[in-house]
Design a protein around this motif. Structure first.
Motif, PDB file in Angstrom:
ATOM      1  N   ILE A  24      -7.745  10.840 -13.242  1.00  0.00           N
ATOM      2  CA  ILE A  24      -8.822  10.874 -12.255  1.00  0.00           C
ATOM      3  C   ILE A  24      -9.584  12.189 -12.362  1.00  0.00           C
ATOM      4  N   MET A  25     -10.908  12.092 -12.300  1.00  0.00           N
ATOM      5  CA  MET A  25     -11.761  13.275 -12.188  1.00  0.00           C
ATOM      6  C   MET A  25     -12.558  13.194 -10.891  1.00  0.00           C
ATOM      7  N   MET A  26     -12.602  14.316 -10.157  1.00  0.00           N
ATOM      8  CA  MET A  26     -13.473  14.435  -8.991  1.00  0.00           C
ATOM      9  C   MET A  26     -14.582  15.410  -9.344  1.00  0.00           C
ATOM     10  N   ILE A  27     -15.844  14.951  -9.226  1.00  0.00           N
ATOM     11  CA  ILE A  27     -16.972  15.783  -9.633  1.00  0.00           C
ATOM     12  C   ILE A  27     -18.192  15.499  -8.759  1.00  0.00           C
ATOM     13  N   PRO A  28     -18.815  16.567  -8.211  1.00  0.00           N
ATOM     14  CA  PRO A  28     -20.065  16.396  -7.470  1.00  0.00           C
ATOM     15  C   PRO A  28     -21.248  16.419  -8.446  1.00  0.00           C
ATOM     16  N   VAL A  29     -22.103  15.401  -8.370  1.00  0.00           N
ATOM     17  CA  VAL A  29     -23.177  15.252  -9.350  1.00  0.00           C
ATOM     18  C   VAL A  29     -24.530  15.136  -8.645  1.00  0.00           C
ATOM     19  N   GLY A  30     -25.522  15.867  -9.175  1.00  0.00           N
ATOM     20  CA  GLY A  30     -26.871  15.774  -8.628  1.00  0.00           C
ATOM     21  C   GLY A  30     -27.703  16.971  -9.029  1.00  0.00           C
ATOM     22  N   ASP A  31     -29.038  16.852  -8.849  1.00  0.00           N
ATOM     23  CA  ASP A  31     -29.956  17.908  -9.263  1.00  0.00           C
ATOM     24  C   ASP A  31     -30.365  18.837  -8.134  1.00  0.00           C
ATOM     25  N   ASP A  32     -30.114  18.455  -6.879  1.00  0.00           N
ATOM     26  CA  ASP A  32     -30.493  19.328  -5.768  1.00  0.00           C
ATOM     27  C   ASP A  32     -29.241  19.848  -5.061  1.00  0.00           C
ATOM     28  N   ASP A  33     -29.421  20.459  -3.887  1.00  0.00           N
ATOM     29  CA  ASP A  33     -28.273  21.046  -3.187  1.00  0.00           C
ATOM     30  C   ASP A  33     -27.268  19.996  -2.735  1.00  0.00           C
ATOM     31  N   ASP A  34     -27.764  18.818  -2.377  1.00  0.00           N
ATOM     32  CA  ASP A  34     -26.874  17.740  -1.944  1.00  0.00           C
ATOM     33  C   ASP A  34     -26.393  16.952  -3.158  1.00  0.00           C
ATOM     34  N   LYS A  35     -25.074  16.960  -3.361  1.00  0.00           N
ATOM     35  CA  LYS A  35     -24.490  16.292  -4.530  1.00  0.00           C
ATOM     36  C   LYS A  35     -23.742  15.025  -4.101  1.00  0.00           C
ATOM     37  N   ILE A  36     -23.731  14.043  -4.979  1.00  0.00           N
ATOM     38  CA  ILE A  36     -22.935  12.843  -4.740  1.00  0.00           C
ATOM     39  C   ILE A  36     -21.540  13.079  -5.303  1.00  0.00           C
ATOM     40  N   MET A  37     -20.527  12.996  -4.447  1.00  0.00           N
ATOM     41  CA  MET A  37     -19.150  13.154  -4.919  1.00  0.00           C
ATOM     42  C   MET A  37     -18.736  11.889  -5.662  1.00  0.00           C
ATOM     43  N   LYS A  38     -18.311  12.065  -6.893  1.00  0.00           N
ATOM     44  CA  LYS A  38     -17.907  10.916  -7.701  1.00  0.00           C
ATOM     45  C   LYS A  38     -16.429  11.016  -8.087  1.00  0.00           C
ATOM     46  N   LYS A  39     -15.762   9.889  -7.975  1.00  0.00           N
ATOM     47  CA  LYS A  39     -14.380   9.762  -8.432  1.00  0.00           C
ATOM     48  C   LYS A  39     -14.406   8.914  -9.696  1.00  0.00           C
ATOM     49  N   VAL A  40     -13.999   9.520 -10.806  1.00  0.00           N
ATOM     50  CA  VAL A  40     -14.020   8.841 -12.102  1.00  0.00           C
ATOM     51  C   VAL A  40     -12.584   8.545 -12.518  1.00  0.00           C
ATOM     52  N   ILE A  41     -12.297   7.295 -12.777  1.00  0.00           N
ATOM     53  CA  ILE A  41     -10.977   6.885 -13.275  1.00  0.00           C
ATOM     54  C   ILE A  41     -11.138   6.427 -14.715  1.00  0.00           C
ATOM     55  N   LYS A  42     -10.368   7.025 -15.623  1.00  0.00           N
ATOM     56  CA  LYS A  42     -10.460   6.671 -17.036  1.00  0.00           C
ATOM     57  C   LYS A  42      -9.595   5.444 -17.310  1.00  0.00           C
ATOM     58  N   LYS A  43     -10.246   4.341 -17.653  1.00  0.00           N
ATOM     59  CA  LYS A  43      -9.548   3.070 -17.852  1.00  0.00           C
ATOM     60  C   LYS A  43      -9.171   2.838 -19.312  1.00  0.00           C
ATOM     61  N   GLY A  44      -9.922   3.463 -20.222  1.00  0.00           N
ATOM     62  CA  GLY A  44      -9.669   3.350 -21.658  1.00  0.00           C
ATOM     63  C   GLY A  44     -10.369   4.496 -22.345  1.00  0.00           C
ATOM     64  N   GLU A  45     -10.263   4.585 -23.668  1.00  0.00           N
ATOM     65  CA  GLU A  45     -10.867   5.720 -24.383  1.00  0.00           C
ATOM     66  C   GLU A  45     -12.343   5.900 -24.066  1.00  0.00           C
ATOM     67  N   LYS A  46     -13.054   4.798 -23.892  1.00  0.00           N
ATOM     68  CA  LYS A  46     -14.500   4.876 -23.642  1.00  0.00           C
ATOM     69  C   LYS A  46     -14.907   4.100 -22.396  1.00  0.00           C
ATOM     70  N   SER A  47     -13.962   3.767 -21.532  1.00  0.00           N
ATOM     71  CA  SER A  47     -14.313   3.002 -20.337  1.00  0.00           C
ATOM     72  C   SER A  47     -13.862   3.737 -19.077  1.00  0.00           C
ATOM     73  N   PHE A  48     -14.753   3.749 -18.102  1.00  0.00           N
ATOM     74  CA  PHE A  48     -14.531   4.523 -16.883  1.00  0.00           C
ATOM     75  C   PHE A  48     -14.979   3.718 -15.665  1.00  0.00           C
ATOM     76  N   GLU A  49     -14.235   3.907 -14.595  1.00  0.00           N
ATOM     77  CA  GLU A  49     -14.632   3.338 -13.305  1.00  0.00           C
ATOM     78  C   GLU A  49     -15.115   4.486 -12.442  1.00  0.00           C
ATOM     79  N   VAL A  50     -16.330   4.364 -11.895  1.00  0.00           N
ATOM     80  CA  VAL A  50     -16.919   5.450 -11.114  1.00  0.00           C
ATOM     81  C   VAL A  50     -17.185   4.967  -9.693  1.00  0.00           C
ATOM     82  N   GLU A  51     -16.671   5.742  -8.721  1.00  0.00           N
ATOM     83  CA  GLU A  51     -16.869   5.429  -7.312  1.00  0.00           C
ATOM     84  C   GLU A  51     -17.608   6.588  -6.656  1.00  0.00           C
ATOM     85  N   GLU A  52     -18.643   6.276  -5.864  1.00  0.00           N
ATOM     86  CA  GLU A  52     -19.398   7.299  -5.146  1.00  0.00           C
ATOM     87  C   GLU A  52     -18.840   7.438  -3.741  1.00  0.00           C
TER      88      GLU A  52
END
Length: 216
Positions: free
Chosen positions: A172-200
């Motif tokens: 699992i990766m937790m990362i805030p993503v965005g271009d301004d001060d307010d970021k969207i917190m994203k939870k990324v779960i790695k399902k396979g070498e190149k596949s990911f599930e992303v929850e906002e």
């Protein structure tokens, strides 16, 4: 550096407040009760406010995140004892200490040299030992990969590919993503070498994640 009964009482109240805001992991709440947050704030005039749910400046244009944000990211990582966690943005070391308290083996990168120098000496002085590195958080730590979990403690304009590649399958990766001060917190779960599930998971405020000079 002192940690008084008054400080400990304030931490109990802070943990109670965070529980009311939805933090329900016992290990995370205990970590909030345990780590002396006031000691991580360089300006001693702010120590009396340290256990309010607010961010504070720590120098080099950076902040110590508000306790709710720290607790939320930590809870969503679902850390198990002895898991390897890569932290991008050591900052004051407060998040690092919380990760250590919940049982993680922490590898942490800081881009700001002044913060890195201060924190690498400070953390061991109060009993917290992590592997700390000065460098570019966007690049991660490939020589120590893969990691069970990754936490990014500053806002990024995108999810770095290098970090995704260093996450274990099932991690699992937790990362805030965005271009301004307010970021969207994203939870990324790695399902396979190149596949990911992303929850906002909502909007949070963060200082920007910095790259090495010359790599912008």
């Amino acid at each position: 550096m002192s940690d008084t009964y008054r400080h400990k009482g304030q931490r109990k109240l802070l943990a109670k407040l965070l529980a009311e805001k939805g933090i329900n992991c016992p290990d995370v709440l205990l970590a909030i009760e345990t780590v002396p947050r006031h000691l991580f704030i360089p300006d001693t005039a702010l120590h009396k406010y340290a256990y309010e749910d607010n961010a504070f400046p720590i120098g080099s244009g950076q902040t110590i995140s508000q306790p709710y944000t720290i607790a939320f990211q930590t809870q969503m990582l679902e850390i198990k004892k002895r898991e390897k966690v890569l932290e991008i943005g050591t900052g004051s070391g407060y998040q690092t200490a919380v990760l250590l308290e919940v049982g993680a083996k922490v590898f942490s990168i800081e881009r700001q040299k002044a913060l890195f120098d201060r924190t690498k000496n400070f953390l061991p002085s109060i009993g917290y030992n992590a592997k700390l590195f000065y460098g570019d958080g966007y690049a991660g730590l490939p020589s120590f990969a893969p990691f069970d979990k990754i936490i990014v403690t500053a806002g990024a304009p995108y999810i770095p590919e290098d970090l995704l590649s260093q996450l274990k399958i099932g991690g699992i990766m937790m990362i805030p993503v965005g271009d301004d001060d307010d970021k969207i917190m994203k939870k990324v779960i790695k399902k396979g070498e190149k596949s990911f599930e992303v929850e906002e998971l909502g909007i949070f405020r963060f200082v920007p994640l910095l790259k090495e000079k010359g790599n912008d």
